[in-house]
Write a protein that holds these residues in place. Structure first.
Motif, PDB file in Angstrom:
ATOM      1  N   TYR A   1     -10.039   4.055 -10.550  1.00  0.00           N
ATOM      2  CA  TYR A   1      -9.519   2.704 -10.764  1.00  0.00           C
ATOM      3  C   TYR A   1      -8.817   2.675 -12.112  1.00  0.00           C
TER       4      TYR A   1
ATOM      5  N   TYR B   1     -11.265   9.566  -6.590  1.00  0.00           N
ATOM      6  CA  TYR B   1     -10.301   8.493  -6.809  1.00  0.00           C
ATOM      7  C   TYR B   1     -10.626   7.784  -8.116  1.00  0.00           C
TER       8      TYR B   1
ATOM      9  N   LEU C   1     -10.368   3.877  -0.732  1.00  0.00           N
ATOM     10  CA  LEU C   1      -9.871   4.910  -1.636  1.00  0.00           C
ATOM     11  C   LEU C   1     -10.539   6.250  -1.372  1.00  0.00           C
TER      12      LEU C   1
ATOM     13  N   TRP D   1      -5.708   3.304  -8.422  1.00  0.00           N
ATOM     14  CA  TRP D   1      -5.331   1.970  -7.937  1.00  0.00           C
ATOM     15  C   TRP D   1      -5.902   0.919  -8.881  1.00  0.00           C
TER      16      TRP D   1
ATOM     17  N   VAL E   1      -5.257   9.713  -6.236  1.00  0.00           N
ATOM     18  CA  VAL E   1      -5.504   8.361  -5.758  1.00  0.00           C
ATOM     19  C   VAL E   1      -5.993   7.518  -6.923  1.00  0.00           C
TER      20      VAL E   1
ATOM     21  N   LEU F   1       0.198   3.124  -3.143  1.00  0.00           N
ATOM     22  CA  LEU F   1      -1.078   3.847  -3.100  1.00  0.00           C
ATOM     23  C   LEU F   1      -0.928   5.134  -2.295  1.00  0.00           C
TER      24      LEU F   1
ATOM     25  N   PHE G   1       0.814  -1.211   0.000  1.00  0.00           N
ATOM     26  CA  PHE G   1       0.000   0.000   0.000  1.00  0.00           C
ATOM     27  C   PHE G   1       0.849   1.263   0.000  1.00  0.00           C
TER      28      PHE G   1
END
Length: 294
Positions: free
Chosen positions: A243, A241, A228, A179, A177, A168, A165
């Motif tokens: 993805y 955030y 997140l 991920w 952010v 992140l 992490f």
């Protein structure tokens, strides 16, 4: 007990060494640099940078804990186990108890599922591609007649310097952010200190639990979406955030879900986790990472 930790200065190994020392055991560890050896000495453990220094210890050791990280884990894991079993056969005195060998695997052997709950004894049939080699090594360890083999499968680690992490948190500290994954995923997680307590209990009761495989995770999984979103707020990053699509096998593993509900460690060792959950204590865990990264 005399315990050797292979990987004693790593994210998993150092807390385990500290827990064993606090419990009164003699701890040895390998270090890659003199600075790391000095770190072990400061923790009242014995460190050595000679990669072969541990071989003569096998004649008097009670337990070896393998928590080696980085590099070619498949080759290192198999080679290390082969060296241990060979040395145990050659160096252990006749009639000595079997040397206990605790191998650290990981939760990704359970595969990826958002609907199926898995436990310590769930059959392994569809491991993630990154770790398809691991179940075979697990079985070599627990079925060995040369050592008293035990396997631990830690969930995703958090706390301290943050383990995976950290990437992140670094992105969040830089204002964004993002991920690997898709909405709706969940993580099985465990704090480094709770895992260290499990290694201590496994080592102390190794000769009662040989041949067992233990999943190591908090009793409840955590929402990646919530993680997140909270990180955006805590870090003052620019929201929302995001993805991102995984770009390699490691990121595919990070994007996966394992709904783990371990029970063996509690039933056999009385072990339970004590640290606040990842999302619950995220502000403290993010601050700890910031402090460790400067």
């Amino acid at each position: 007990m005399k315990v050797l930790i292979l990987g004693a200065t790593g994210f998993i190994g150092l807390p385990a060494a500290q827990a064993l020392v606090r419990a009164g055991h003699i701890v040895y560890g390998l270090a890659r640099t003199q600075a790391k050896a000095k770190l072990l000495a400061a923790e009242e453990s014995t460190g050595d940078i000679d990669s072969n220094a541990w071989i003569p210890l096998i004649s008097t050791l009670d337990v070896i804990i393998e928590v080696i990280g980085g590099g070619d884990l498949k080759t290192v894991g198999n080679t290390t186990f082969e060296r241990v079993t060979k040395a145990a056969a050659e160096l252990r005195p006749p009639g000595a108890p079997l040397l206990s060998y605790i191998y650290s695997s990981g939760m990704w052997v359970h595969g990826d599922s958002r609907t199926e709950t898995v436990t310590d004894t769930t059959p392994i049939s569809r491991s993630l591609e990154l770790v398809t080699w691991r179940p075979a090594l697990e079985q070599l360890v627990v079925r060995s007649t040369a050592v008293n083999g035990i396997v631990v499968r830690p969930a995703l680690l958090y706390g301290r310097s943050a383990s995976i992490f950290a990437a992140l948190f670094k992105g969040a500290s830089e204002g964004h952010v993002a991920w690997p994954g898709t909405p709706g995923g969940r993580y099985s997680v465990i704090h480094a200190d709770d895992l260290a307590d499990l290694y201590l209990r496994l080592a102390e009761k190794a000769h009662m639990i040989g041949g067992k495989i233990f999943d190591a995770a908090n009793p409840n999984t955590e929402s990646v979406d919530e993680l997140l979103q909270k990180l955006v707020v805590i870090s003052n990053a620019k929201g929302p955030y995001e993805y991102k699509k995984p770009e390699n096998l490691f990121e595919e593993a990070i994007a996966s879900t394992q709904l783990m509900r371990p029970y063996l460690a509690n039933a056999l060792l009385g072990w339970s986790t004590k640290k606040p959950g990842f999302v619950e204590g995220l502000e403290n865990y993010y601050a700890a990472w910031l402090a460790s990264s400067t």
